[in-house]
Design a protein around this motif. Structure first.
Motif, short mmCIF file in Angstrom:
data_model
loop_
_atom_site.label_atom_id
_atom_site.label_comp_id
_atom_site.label_asym_id
_atom_site.label_seq_id
_atom_site.Cartn_x
_atom_site.Cartn_y
_atom_site.Cartn_z
N ASN A 397 -2.63 10.42 26.07
CA ASN A 397 -2.36 11.85 25.96
C ASN A 397 -3.18 12.65 26.97
O ASN A 397 -2.68 13.61 27.57
CB ASN A 397 -2.65 12.34 24.54
CG ASN A 397 -1.62 11.82 23.54
OD1 ASN A 397 -0.99 10.79 23.80
ND2 ASN A 397 -1.46 12.49 22.43
N LYS A 398 -4.45 12.25 27.16
CA LYS A 398 -5.30 12.96 28.14
C LYS A 398 -4.66 12.89 29.53
O LYS A 398 -4.57 13.89 30.24
CB LYS A 398 -6.69 12.31 28.21
CG LYS A 398 -7.62 12.68 27.06
CD LYS A 398 -9.00 12.10 27.36
CE LYS A 398 -9.81 11.78 26.13
NZ LYS A 398 -10.19 12.84 25.27
N ILE A 399 -4.20 11.67 29.90
CA ILE A 399 -3.61 11.50 31.24
C ILE A 399 -2.33 12.33 31.36
O ILE A 399 -2.12 13.04 32.35
CB ILE A 399 -3.33 10.00 31.51
CG1 ILE A 399 -4.66 9.24 31.60
CG2 ILE A 399 -2.52 9.81 32.79
CD1 ILE A 399 -4.53 7.73 31.66
N PHE A 400 -1.48 12.28 30.34
CA PHE A 400 -0.22 13.03 30.38
C PHE A 400 -0.48 14.53 30.52
O PHE A 400 0.17 15.21 31.30
CB PHE A 400 0.60 12.76 29.12
CG PHE A 400 1.48 11.54 29.24
CD1 PHE A 400 0.94 10.31 29.53
CD2 PHE A 400 2.86 11.63 29.06
CE1 PHE A 400 1.73 9.18 29.65
CE2 PHE A 400 3.66 10.51 29.18
CZ PHE A 400 3.10 9.28 29.47
N VAL A 401 -1.44 15.03 29.72
CA VAL A 401 -1.72 16.47 29.75
C VAL A 401 -2.26 16.86 31.12
O VAL A 401 -1.82 17.85 31.73
CB VAL A 401 -2.71 16.86 28.62
CG1 VAL A 401 -3.24 18.27 28.81
CG2 VAL A 401 -2.02 16.74 27.27
#
Ligand code: FAD
Length: 446
Positions: A397-401
């Motif tokens: 999720n961190k990477i996607f955001v």
């Protein structure tokens, strides 16, 4: 009917709600002497601070949601998740009634957060669009995009005005964040996606009953947010209360009206109520009153943390602010206290460590209030980005955001502008829920 989890020789802690508080508590109880059961009405944890980006089509819902079964996948023993809604409590039998049956507890922790507050106005509850969960944010996204689509083909100027006016009620952090995001959508997305529309015909109104925005933050944060939003073309209306929404018009107490089909409600929250909970234990904002150990007053083995509870200390005589940090800190201490309890040690009291608060107003603009320092602008915006990125659960999720933000920043384009209705599935789920409510209503009384 009871939830199917076998008892073992360990004491059982049932946690209601896997938000910031509930999830932290469950995580901190890893390796403890307890059997932990997390009950949540959704099968995922949601990162509420970025929900406005889902509502404005800036981010995929899956980037700010995290399935509980993923969190627990490596913890086969003593951790259980059940997707269910808590309905009622029978403290004399240590039982919690849920939408899928009863569950027995040794300790019960309420961490079910809040829901939108319509201040008793049933009509607003029916017609206004709240933004308190991922599903509400997606509903809002659908409605906003559908209104733009309709505005292209509608035949009268009156209807077009209604479709292109957006009214946000509530000038707190959520209100200003969505106002900022919508004004960027108006400026950068509408001209590209809807060239037949004149983007200047889109009007965003932000209405606040107080005489300033962000009234829980510092004066400098409030002024900076006001100036930024004004520069972005948001029409700010202060000191005015909305009296009604009728015939597709927002009506103010002074008789003024704004025609709109987008009536967005971010005007306050009230704690989630658990069915038959003793009203004498409920304080300001519908919050459950707890002592310094987060124990519900008068109930020895029932606790409440986070937004759903109200706890006072010298520095916070009216209770703590409803912020993620309060929930996380209370959960951390409660987990330590449960471990102390199992060793027969005394419980430690809670003291909130204020780490500050912040809100973003749009690209390159945010306000930050630290205990001894207030700042705004680009540095505040960078601080906001880093703090939020660090807090999102899961590397994926961190990477996607992060990628999403970089993409949006460079291209001035937001990711997903789909109108998706899950109509049939929702109807079936609602019907099943109504049927189970009738059935379980009888169950809890017997
Ligand atoms: C749009 C928005 C933006 C925000 N931005 C910020 C921010 O930038 N910074 C900040 O510090 N705070 C922010 N907040 C506040 C912050 O999100 C809350 O203070 C925090 O989530 C409280 O944590 P909690 O664990 O008490 O409740 P929550 O995180 O709300 O979790 C409650 C959980 O309980 C579940 N639940 C509810 N009812 C039931 C039931 N009956 N049965 C079973 N499960 C149930 C829900 O599904 C949810 O998972 C924001 C809030 C909103 C709505």
């Amino acid at each position: 009917m009871s939830i199917n989890i076998a008892r073992n020789n360990k004491k059982r802690i049932v946690i209601v709600g896997g938000g910031f508080g509930g999830l932290q508590l469950a995580n901190k109880l890893k390796g403890s002497d307890y059997q932990v059961v997390l009950v949540d009405k959704n099968n995922y944890h949601q990162f509420l601070p970025l929900i406005y980006q889902v509502a404005t089509a800036g981010m995929e819902p899956s980037s700010i949601a995290f399935p509980f079964r993923n969190v627990y996948k490596n913890r086969k023993k003593n951790f259980y998740f059940r997707m269910a809604e808590a309905r009622a409590i029978v403290p004399e039998h240590n039982l919690l009634q849920t939408s899928i049956g009863k569950i027995e507890y040794d300790y019960l922790v309420f961490a079910a957060g809040t829901t939108s507050n319509f201040f008793g106005n049933k009509h607003f509850e029916e017609v206004a669009m709240p933004m308190k969960s991922i599903s509400e944010a997606m509903g809002l996204r659908n409605a906003l995009l559908a209104n733009f689509e309709r505005a292209i083909t509608c035949t009268t100027e009156e209807e077009k005005r209604e479709l292109l006016n957006i009214v946000i009620v509530g000038g707190g952090a959520t209100g200003i964040e969505i106002a900022g995001a919508l004004s960027e959508m108006k400026r950068y997305v509408v001209p590209k996606d809807y060239p037949e529309l004149n983007w200047e015909d889109v009007h965003i109104y932000l209405v606040e009953a107080n005489d300033k925005l962000l009234h829980t933050m510092s004066d400098s944060a409030s002024k900076a947010a006001y100036n930024s939003l004004e520069k972005m073309g948001v029409k700010i209306i202060l000191g005015q209360r909305v009296a009604d929404y009728t015939n597709r018009e927002v009506v103010f107490e002074n008789g003024d009206t704004i025609p709109t089909r987008s009536f967005i409600w971010t005007s306050g929250v009230t704690a989630v109520r658990i069915g038959n909970f003793n009203t004498e234990l409920i304080g300001h904002g519908g919050r459950i009153m707890v002592d310094e150990h987060n124990r519900v007053k008068g109930l020895n083995n029932v606790f409440a943390i986070g937004d759903q509870c109200i706890q006072t200390e010298d520095a916070y005589p009216n209770g703590h602010p409803q912020l993620a940090q309060v929930a996380i800190q209370q959960a951390t201490l409660l987990a330590a206290n449960f471990k102390r309890l199992s060793k027969g040690k005394d419980l430690r009291p809670f003291h909130y460590k204020n780490l500050g608060s912040m809100a973003t107003v749009g690209r390159n603009s945010a306000v930050v209030d630290l205990p001894k320092l207030h700042f705004s602008g680009w540095v505040a915006w960078l601080t906001w980005l880093v703090v939020h990125l660090r807090s999102i659960l899961g590397i994926r999720n961190k990477i996607f955001v992060l990628l999403n933000w970089i993409w949006n920043y460079i291209t001035y384009d937001s990711s997903i502008r789909l109108i998706v209705y899950a109509r049939k599935a929702q109807e079936i789920k609602d019907r099943e829920l109504r049927e189970s409510q009738t059935h379980l209503g009888e169950d809890v009384l017997t």
